[in-house]
Design an enzyme around this catalytic site. Structure first.
Site, short mmCIF file in Angstrom:
data_model
loop_
_atom_site.label_atom_id
_atom_site.label_comp_id
_atom_site.label_asym_id
_atom_site.label_seq_id
_atom_site.Cartn_x
_atom_site.Cartn_y
_atom_site.Cartn_z
N GLU A 28 65.77 71.11 36.78
CA GLU A 28 66.96 70.74 36.00
C GLU A 28 66.81 71.14 34.53
O GLU A 28 65.72 71.49 34.08
CB GLU A 28 67.23 69.24 36.10
CG GLU A 28 66.13 68.39 35.51
CD GLU A 28 66.63 67.07 34.94
OE1 GLU A 28 67.59 67.07 34.14
OE2 GLU A 28 66.04 66.03 35.28
N VAL A 109 70.34 65.66 37.23
CA VAL A 109 69.86 65.67 38.61
C VAL A 109 71.04 65.91 39.56
O VAL A 109 70.96 66.77 40.45
CB VAL A 109 69.11 64.36 38.94
CG1 VAL A 109 68.86 64.24 40.44
CG2 VAL A 109 67.80 64.29 38.16
N SER A 143 74.13 55.61 37.47
CA SER A 143 74.08 57.07 37.37
C SER A 143 74.73 57.74 38.57
O SER A 143 74.53 57.32 39.72
CB SER A 143 72.64 57.53 37.26
OG SER A 143 72.59 58.95 37.29
N LYS A 162 63.20 55.58 35.86
CA LYS A 162 62.68 55.03 34.61
C LYS A 162 62.70 53.51 34.63
O LYS A 162 63.68 52.91 35.03
CB LYS A 162 63.49 55.55 33.43
CG LYS A 162 63.05 56.92 32.99
CD LYS A 162 64.00 57.51 31.98
CE LYS A 162 65.33 57.85 32.57
NZ LYS A 162 65.39 59.04 33.37
#
Ligand code: PSU
Ligand code: MN
Length: 306
Positions: A28, A109, A143, A162
């Site tokens: 990415e 992503v 997300s 994360k």
């Protein structure tokens, strides 16, 4: 779908590798433009490519340049991307707009999965995936990476999500969406900078071959969507969860207080963590990305041998 009609440009190296059925690993570019500061971003992007090559694969870094999807960037394009200022962070929602309006864009992503799939690439290495944010009850911040895993058949190798996120809810969301989350040589879901989140990972595999076979089985079964391969950061590079949690809580509270929302949240938190850890989070981030590139290439090689 007729790929010839799409604004997509292959580097000669990636085109040749795909034609020969060699192992190609997608990479990415949001991590280059919004995830790390210059010059570490450019150096890391090059090191990741070197790592893929050293394992016998061909790297395909994906980005949007002047409204075209580029699959495979040369050295000067990576350098330009790492310093350019007018680059959109492009996720699924932004992709058609960025292409239509002739923009420059780095792919998250989710968007990298879409482009990799269009290009015929099935394995992708990144740092950490997006997820359900802490405070989701109020913000609804989830997300678009998570819903992408449910629809696009690409295997994503990451160091978990994360620790800034709500990892328990992230795993619950993936389970609901029917996305396999596989711990590589671990029974704990990794937390990006730390090897363990304290949460069990739903599935475990101890070799790249098993993962490659499982991806092939999903294809035979006609199951849509991708898989998440969670590969813990090497022990010598990790920041233990107990040490980093206090800094995470501070960064998250600051983001809320500053009213940061939408696409800006993740880049804000990553750069605050870099400051709060005095650069240590970046060193760990680099180590885990390289570690993921290595495993992704082993999986891609195993698939190419089937
Ligand atoms: N993890 C990193 N660095 C990053 C990202 C994730 O270590 O830069 C990027 C990825 O591109 C991921 C995106 O897809 O952040 C998620 O953004 P959001 O939370 O806005 O969906
Ligand atoms: Mn978000």
């Amino acid at each position: 779908m007729n790929i010839a009609s799409l604004p997509i440009v292959f580097s000669p190296e990636v085109r040749a590798a795909l034609d020969k059925g060699q192992a190609v690993v997608a990479l990415e570019s949001t991590i280059i433009t919004h995830g790390m500061p210059w010059p570490d971003n450019v150096q890391t992007a090059r090191l990741v490519e070197d790592t893929v090559r050293a394992e016998g694969g061909v790297p395909a870094t994906i980005a949007i340049i002047e409204g075209k999807i580029h699959v495979g960037l040369d050295d000067s394009a990576i350098e330009w991307l790492g310093t350019a200022k007018d680059v959109m962070k492009v996720s699924r929602a932004d992709l058609a707009f960025a292409l239509s309006a002739g923009k420059h864009g780095s792919t998250t992503v989710a968007a990298t999965m879409i482009c990799a799939h269009l290009a015929g690439i099935g394995v992708f290495a990144t740092g950490g995936i997006g997820g359900v944010h802490r405070g989701v009850e109020e913000t609804m911040d989830i997300s678009a990476d998570l819903t992408e895993f449910a629809r696009t058949p690409v295997a994503v190798v990451c160091a978990g999500a994360k620790a800034l996120l709500d990892l328990r809810r992230t795993l619950e969301f993936l389970e609901t969406q029917g996305v396999p989350v596989i711990g590589y040589q671990t029974s704990d879901f990794p937390a990006f900078w730390s090897r363990s989140s304290g949460l069990p990972v739903p599935l475990r595999a101890d070799s790249a071959e098993v993962i490659a076979t499982m991806i092939d089985m999903r294809r035979k079964l006609g199951l849509e969507g991708g898989v998440v391969v969670a590969n813990p950061v090497p022990a010598e590079d990790e920041i233990p969860a107990a040490e980093i949690e206090i800094l995470i809580a501070k960064a998250v509270a600051e983001a809320h207080a500053a009213g940061i929302s939408g696409k800006a949240v993740t880049p804000y938190l990553l750069s605050r963590m870099l400051e709060l850890t005095e650069g240590r989070s970046l060193k760990t981030n680099i180590a885990l990305v390289l570690n993921n590139a290595r495993l992704a290439t082993r999986i891609a090689v195993a698939i190419s041998q089937k």
